[in-house]
Each structure stands twice: as structure tokens, then as C-alpha cells.
Enzyme design. Structure first.
Site, PDB file in Angstrom:
ATOM      1  N   LYS A 144      -0.874 -25.020 -30.102  1.00  0.00           N
ATOM      2  CA  LYS A 144      -0.465 -23.661 -30.457  1.00  0.00           C
ATOM      3  C   LYS A 144      -1.285 -22.632 -29.685  1.00  0.00           C
ATOM      4  O   LYS A 144      -2.500 -22.750 -29.577  1.00  0.00           O
ATOM      5  CB  LYS A 144      -0.643 -23.433 -31.957  1.00  0.00           C
ATOM      6  N   TYR A 179      -7.835 -30.873 -45.993  1.00  0.00           N
ATOM      7  CA  TYR A 179      -7.787 -32.323 -46.132  1.00  0.00           C
ATOM      8  C   TYR A 179      -8.859 -32.833 -47.095  1.00  0.00           C
ATOM      9  O   TYR A 179      -8.704 -33.888 -47.698  1.00  0.00           O
ATOM     10  CB  TYR A 179      -7.927 -32.986 -44.759  1.00  0.00           C
ATOM     11  N   HIS A 183       5.668 -33.963 -39.564  1.00  0.00           N
ATOM     12  CA  HIS A 183       4.349 -33.325 -39.708  1.00  0.00           C
ATOM     13  C   HIS A 183       3.471 -34.076 -40.698  1.00  0.00           C
ATOM     14  O   HIS A 183       2.240 -34.019 -40.616  1.00  0.00           O
ATOM     15  CB  HIS A 183       4.512 -31.871 -40.139  1.00  0.00           C
ATOM     16  N   ARG A 211       1.146 -36.451 -39.006  1.00  0.00           N
ATOM     17  CA  ARG A 211      -0.068 -35.793 -38.506  1.00  0.00           C
ATOM     18  C   ARG A 211      -1.059 -35.574 -39.652  1.00  0.00           C
ATOM     19  O   ARG A 211      -2.257 -35.802 -39.499  1.00  0.00           O
ATOM     20  CB  ARG A 211       0.330 -34.463 -37.861  1.00  0.00           C
ATOM     21  N   HIS A 253      -7.205 -27.362 -34.651  1.00  0.00           N
ATOM     22  CA  HIS A 253      -7.227 -26.237 -35.580  1.00  0.00           C
ATOM     23  C   HIS A 253      -8.186 -25.169 -35.068  1.00  0.00           C
ATOM     24  O   HIS A 253      -9.318 -25.474 -34.687  1.00  0.00           O
ATOM     25  CB  HIS A 253      -7.691 -26.680 -36.977  1.00  0.00           C
ATOM     26  N   ARG A 260       1.326 -32.846 -33.035  1.00  0.00           N
ATOM     27  CA  ARG A 260       2.484 -32.149 -33.598  1.00  0.00           C
ATOM     28  C   ARG A 260       3.728 -32.709 -32.914  1.00  0.00           C
ATOM     29  O   ARG A 260       3.655 -33.197 -31.784  1.00  0.00           O
ATOM     30  CB  ARG A 260       2.393 -30.645 -33.338  1.00  0.00           C
TER      31      ARG A 260
END
Length: 306
Positions: A184, A287, A252, A255, A278, A161
């Protein structure tokens, strides 16, 4: 917070602290939770014309929930944003009902509005490479050109990120074979560093005019402070106009491109999930939809409908 009773305010604060300490929620997530739940309680206070203490909150009905959702949509809040707000309120109610011992069915059974999930918008392989090369020509300063190229190479080559790339410090260089990244919510992951990314950073370091201490940010702004993400967004905006790429060609998107190109090359979803950090595999599965969508585009071009 003035329209919220002290009881409700204290409960909300306690819940937010729980989300941070036990679930590792990020500051941005906590701000969203707080804003969404405050809006909900404020609406209920006005709608019912009485303070919404814990007892009042426990008596919220399905009709009340529908009134809140209708009023929220009436302020031009989209279906996606309303679904997020509802998710925040439900999370708060799960916690509150367990603590206070009431039945939260009226809140938890309300369905979120349907919306079309946006698929990630990756760049093609040649477009991603062209973007990295083109950002170098957006500045007269050689070291800034090297910096911008290095940042994008990390986004695309390591799936970082923008906040993670700009969070690197002098202690992280020279870049090792693998980087330990805290994403995150403080979630930790290890990502391999490609030789191209390592070399791009070394090129930048050789020409960067600002001294680099172990605690200093690796990527610097013109005056030597930490590089603002906005600078990378702006240089990509200039480059994508020159390349004729859409507005979705953002930091982004680099990524997203990393993940999509790995999947196309045969990478498995679990490995890509770990590389991206994730929390849920369902996030990474987006994806797969991207890959399928591209396959169908190729199919349609090869077999046009009559």
C-alpha cells in the site's frame, strides 16, 4: 464538485497531490479522501446556504461539525465509516490551516463516534491448510487448480495481500528466497519465501498453458489475461462451504492467519509488522488481541462458569 467553490476545489486537489507525493497515499486512499471531503464541503454549502470558499471553511464551528455528523449518521452511515470520514476532513483541515494560517480547533477537537473494532478473523492452522488443499477440487482444469493452490499458499506462507500476489510477474520466477514487495502506498518490504510456496508456484508454472514473459502477470485467468481477485474470492467461497468454515474465510483471512500463527509460534510484533508491511505497529497489535481472545476461549472451555 459543482457545489464546491473554485478556491475550495483547487485547495482540495493540491492537498490530494501532497498526500500522494509526500506521504505515498494509494489511489484508493486518495479516492476515499476526496469523496469524504467533497461530501463534507457539499453539506456545509447546503447547510450554510452559501458557497464554501477558504474563508468560509476557516470559520466552521463545533456546532457546524456536529450538524454534519448528525446528518451523515442520518443517512445510515455507520460509526466506523463516519470515523473514517471525520479523519479525512481533519487531515484536510490540518493541511489547510497551516497553509492559510487559521485556527482549526473547532474541527480537530471533534471526537469520532465510538465503535467496536473488528478483530482479524484468522483460520486455525489445520483449516488454513485444508483451504489450500480444497480449492484444488473446485475446477476440472488441472492448471487452474494448481494456480489457485499457489495463490493461497503465497497468501498464507508469505502474508501477502491478494493484490500483491496477483501483482507478481514473470520476472519474479523462479521465486527467490526473499521477495521484494511493494504494498500500500508503494511501501516496500522484503518477505521470505517458504519452500512450500516456491514449489506450489513451480507446479503451477509447469502446467500453465499460457506463455510467460518477464512483463506478463504470473497468475493468469482462463483466457490468459491477468487473474481477477474475484476468481480467488469465489473459489474460496465454494471451498469454505464444503469445509463448513464461516464467511470470514476470505483471501485476506489467509494473511491474517499467517500473522496470527507466527505470533502464536513466538514471533515478535516488530518482525511481523515488517513482514506484513504495516505502517503502524498499532495495526499489528490487533493480532495480540486475537491471540488473547483465543486463549480466553480455551480457558473458558477448560474452566466453565457455574
Amino acid at each position: 464538485m459543482s457545489l464546491i467553490s473554485p478556491q475550495a476545489r483547487d485547495a482540495l486537489q493540491h492537498w490530494l497531490e501532497t498526500q500522494k507525493s509526500l506521504k505515498g497515499a494509494s489511489e484508493n486512499t486518495l479516492k476515499a479522501y476526496n469523496a469524504d471531503t467533497v461530501d463534507f464541503i457539499t453539506f456545509m454549502t447546503s447547510y450554510k446556504s452559501e458557497p464554501q470558499g477558504l474563508a468560509a471553511l476557516s470559520r466552521i464551528t463545533t456546532r457546524d461539525m456536529r450538524a454534519w455528523m448528525a446528518a451523515t449518521r442520518g443517512t445510515d452511515v455507520g460509526a466506523r465509516s463516519l470515523a473514517r470520514k471525520l479523519s479525512s476532513v481533519k487531515s484536510f483541515y490540518r493541511w489547510l490551516s497551516e497553509r492559510e494560517g487559521f485556527e482549526p480547533t473547532a474541527v480537530l477537537t471533534i471526537r469520532a463516534p465510538k465503535f467496536q473494532k473488528k478483530l482479524p478473523r484468522p483460520l486455525a492452522v489445520d483449516a488454513a491448510k485444508a483451504m489450500i488443499e480444497t480449492v484444488e477440487f473446485q475446477t476440472p482444469h488441472a492448471w487452474v487448480a494448481a494456480r489457485d493452490s499457489a495463490v493461497l499458499t503465497l497468501l498464507y506462507g508469505c502474508g501477502l495481500r491478494i493484490s500483491e500476489a496477483l501483482g507478481l510477474t514473470g520476472a519474479d520466477v523462479p521465486l527467490p528466497d526473499t521477495l521484494r514487495i511493494f504494498g500500500k502506498g508503494g511501501k516496500e518490504r522484503v518477505v521470505p519465501v517458504l519452500p512450500a510456496a516456491r514449489e506450489a508456484v513451480q507446479v503451477y508454472l509447469r502446467v500453465c498453458p499460457h506463455p510467460l514473459e518477464p512483463t506478463s502477470p504470473l497468475f493468469r485467468g482462463i483466457r490468459g489475461g491477468a487473474l481477477n481477485p474475484r476468481a480467488i474470492q469465489e473459489v474460496m467461497a465454494k471451498a469454505r462451504m464444503q469445509l463448513g468454515l464461516p464467511a470470514t474465510a476470505t483471501p485476506h483471512a489467509m494473511r491474517h492467519s499467517f500473522a496470527t500463527h507466527l505470533l502464536s509460534a513466538g514471533g515478535d510484533l516488530r518482525s511481523i509488522q515488517e513482514l506484513l508491511g504495516h505502517a503502524s505497529l498499532s495495526t499489528t497489535q490487533a493480532y495480540t488481541a486475537v491471540d488473547t481472545a483465543r486463549l480466553m476461549e480455551v480457558y473458558d472451555r477448560a474452566h466453565p462458569k457455574a
